[in-house]
Design an enzyme around this catalytic site. Structure first.
Site, short mmCIF file in Angstrom:
data_model
loop_
_atom_site.label_atom_id
_atom_site.label_comp_id
_atom_site.label_asym_id
_atom_site.label_seq_id
_atom_site.Cartn_x
_atom_site.Cartn_y
_atom_site.Cartn_z
N VAL A 123 0.72 -1.24 0.06
CA VAL A 123 -0.10 0.09 0.13
C VAL A 123 0.88 1.16 -0.04
CG1 VAL A 123 -1.88 1.36 1.31
CG2 VAL A 123 -1.95 -1.05 1.20
N GLU B 165 -10.28 6.01 6.33
CA GLU B 165 -11.17 5.15 5.24
C GLU B 165 -10.64 3.80 4.67
OE1 GLU B 165 -14.42 6.47 3.67
OE2 GLU B 165 -14.17 4.38 3.40
N LYS C 145 -6.67 -1.51 10.46
CA LYS C 145 -8.09 -1.91 11.00
C LYS C 145 -7.93 -2.57 12.42
CE LYS C 145 -7.17 -5.87 8.11
NZ LYS C 145 -6.47 -5.17 7.20
N ASP D 207 -9.96 -10.49 10.68
CA ASP D 207 -9.91 -9.54 9.69
C ASP D 207 -11.35 -8.93 9.47
OD1 ASP D 207 -8.56 -8.04 7.34
OD2 ASP D 207 -10.26 -8.37 6.32
N LYS E 216 -13.02 -5.08 11.02
CA LYS E 216 -13.74 -4.15 10.47
C LYS E 216 -15.24 -3.88 10.68
CE LYS E 216 -11.26 -5.65 6.16
NZ LYS E 216 -11.02 -6.38 5.31
N GLY F 288 -2.58 -15.79 -5.31
CA GLY F 288 -2.17 -14.58 -4.44
C GLY F 288 -3.27 -13.75 -3.79
N GLU G 147 -2.98 -15.26 1.95
CA GLU G 147 -1.81 -15.31 2.45
C GLU G 147 -1.24 -16.60 2.77
OE1 GLU G 147 -0.91 -12.05 5.27
OE2 GLU G 147 -2.41 -10.84 4.49
N ARG H 67 11.13 -0.60 7.54
CA ARG H 67 12.22 -1.68 8.16
C ARG H 67 13.41 -2.06 7.54
NH1 ARG H 67 8.56 -6.43 10.10
NH2 ARG H 67 7.91 -5.90 7.96
N1 HSE Z 1 -6.85 -9.61 3.70
C1 HSE Z 1 -8.27 -8.78 3.48
C2 HSE Z 1 -9.19 -9.40 2.60
C3 HSE Z 1 -7.71 -7.40 2.93
O1 HSE Z 1 -9.02 -10.19 2.13
O2 HSE Z 1 -10.02 -8.61 2.17
C4 HSE Z 1 -7.11 -6.54 4.06
O3 HSE Z 1 -7.96 -6.40 5.12
#
Ligand code: HSE
Length: 434
Positions: free
Chosen positions: A17, A131, A107, A203, A207, A189, A192, A48
């Site tokens: 990003v 956002e 997030k 995740d 959110k 891809g 992960e 890093r």
């Molecule tokens: N890994 C998240 C997704 C994207 O697959 O939507 C980042 O929040």
């Protein structure tokens, strides 16, 4: 009037990003200047691994000392795209202490410590915009915080994780099992190497916590969000869903209780009718369905992840924060005045689709129906069929309930498991979106 002294930006993190943010800041510099009313300059990039080649970024801007970058005295805005809790939290706090507004895509941090970060921003009279933390490029946080600020949001239901939507979409369209679809997502891809945060719903839950707080003007922390992942969803579940005219999605569902006195926040897989707008969200796309009292039903749709889409959201926030700086103002801060409690999952009212393997003999259906009745759960439909694997004297029973409290539904399932005639509970799935 155009200001000539540039607004200076510190970029904290330069991964997928961050590098896109830096690229767009450079290639669109003239447009950004015109839209903001002052030049905006990338003044430092904290990373890093300084030895990594970063195309398009002046090596003189690279530093490994993010704290020193924030403390040097000329930074106006920090963009945090490191992710995770630390060092991001300390760096954002340091930024506020040094008069620097923050744009973050983090997030996990906002879901865990949003209240403290908002308080720090307010204490120093600065902005905190995020956002990009929810649903990538999709404008959602700002529309909910600002455009819908005069309305009353009662319900938010969305697909906020692209990886799991890709996997579920593959299972739906090809009949693949979970592992096969995950392997494809990994090879392409989308997933992960360690997909836990996505497939176990962490995740999406982060959110969900952020969106629930904004939607209901209250504080909802990550721990308040009920969470179930989607690793148990099977090809057989999709076959059942298809027979009902449904598909399966991993949904984040945020609701204001009917009496308006509490809210609920949850993430779990659920069947939704093919006629529901969220059913047509394919591949790795995200979509969020918002129901507001005056506006009615709104849907926000688009790419929810990836460097470029997420950078778009970051840049939008950067422009807003820079405009606020020039106006010597700040944008909206935290709005948590309703202080509504978050009810447990047991209070959520929903429907269940339950597949049971049962003995195929007289009285079994009556016994099963009695168990539902004893828990105050009304049955909508029942379908019985011989076991597809040809096991003699056994049948599959698929029960779909009417709406009932989740605690009553799970109590029913627990009691069903104890019946001698119930050989096993093959699957349980909530049904939403009607
Ligand atoms: N890994 C998240 C997704 C994207 O697959 O939507 C980042 O929040």
């Amino acid at each position: 009037m155009m200001r000539t002294r540039p607004l200076k930006v510190a970029l904290l993190g330069c991964g997928v990003v961050g590098s896109e943010v830096a690229r767009i800041m450079t290639t669109h510099a003239d447009d950004l200047t015109a839209r903001i009313g002052a030049p905006v300059e990338l003044a430092g990039v904290a990373v890093r691994r300084p030895s990594k080649v970063r195309e398009g970024i002046d090596p003189a801007l690279i530093t490994t000392d993010a704290t020193a970058l924030l403390k040097r005295g000329d930074i106006d805005v920090a963009i945090e795209v490191i992710g995770g809790i630390e060092p991001a939290r300390t760096l954002i706090t340091t930024a506020f202490e040094h008069g620097i507004s923050v744009v973050s895509a983090n997030k996990a941090l906002l879901a865990q410590d949003g209240a403290a970060l908002h308080a720090a921003a307010e204490q120093y009279g600065l902005d905190l915009y995020y956002e990009a933390a929810v649903a990538g490029a999709i404008p959602l946080v700002r529309p909910m915080r600002e455009s819908l600020a005069g309305d009353k949001i009662n319900r938010v239901m969305g697909i906020v994780n692209g990886t799991t939507n890709f996997i579920l979409d593959k299972m739906d369209s090809t009949g693949a099992g979970y592992q096969e679809a995950l392997d494809e997502a990994t090879a392409l891809g989308y997933a992960e190497a360690d997909p836990t945060a996505d497939v176990e719903g962490y995740d999406a839950a982060a959110k969900a916590a952020i969106l629930a707080g904004i939607a209901f003007h209250t504080r909802v922390r990550l721990d308040d969000v009920y969470r179930e992942g989607m690793t148990e969803v099977s090809a057989a579940d999709f076959a059942s869903a298809k027979r009902m005219g449904c598909t399966i999605k991993l949904l984040a569902i945020l609701e204001r209780a009917a009496d308006g006195e509490s809210v609920t926040a949850r993430v779990h897989p659920a069947m939704i009718p093919l006629s529901h707008p969220l059913a047509s969200v394919r591949e790795a796309y995200n979509a969020v369905f918002v129901e507001a009292e005056a506006a009615g039903r709104l849907m926000f749709y688009g790419p929810g992840a990836g460097g470029s889409p997420t950078a778009s959201a970051v840049l939008g926030d950067l422009v807003a924060v820079c405009r606020n700086k020039l106006a010597e103002a700040t944008g909206p801060g935290e709005s948590a005045y309703t202080q509504l409690p978050v009810s447990p999952m047991g209070d959520v009212v929903t429907r269940y689709h339950i597949s049971l393997d049962v003995a195929d003999k007289p009285g079994v259906l009556a016994q099963v129906a009695t168990t539902f009745a004893e828990h105050g759960v009304s049955i909508d439909t029942v379908r019985q069929q011989g076991r597809p694997d040809g096991v003699g004297n056994e049948a599959s029973l698929v029960v779909v309930t009417h709406r009932a409290p989740d605690a009553s539904l799970s109590g029913t399932v627990e009691a069903l498991r104890k019946l001698d005639t119930v050989r096993g509970v093959a699957s349980i799935m909530r049904v939403e979106g009607e």
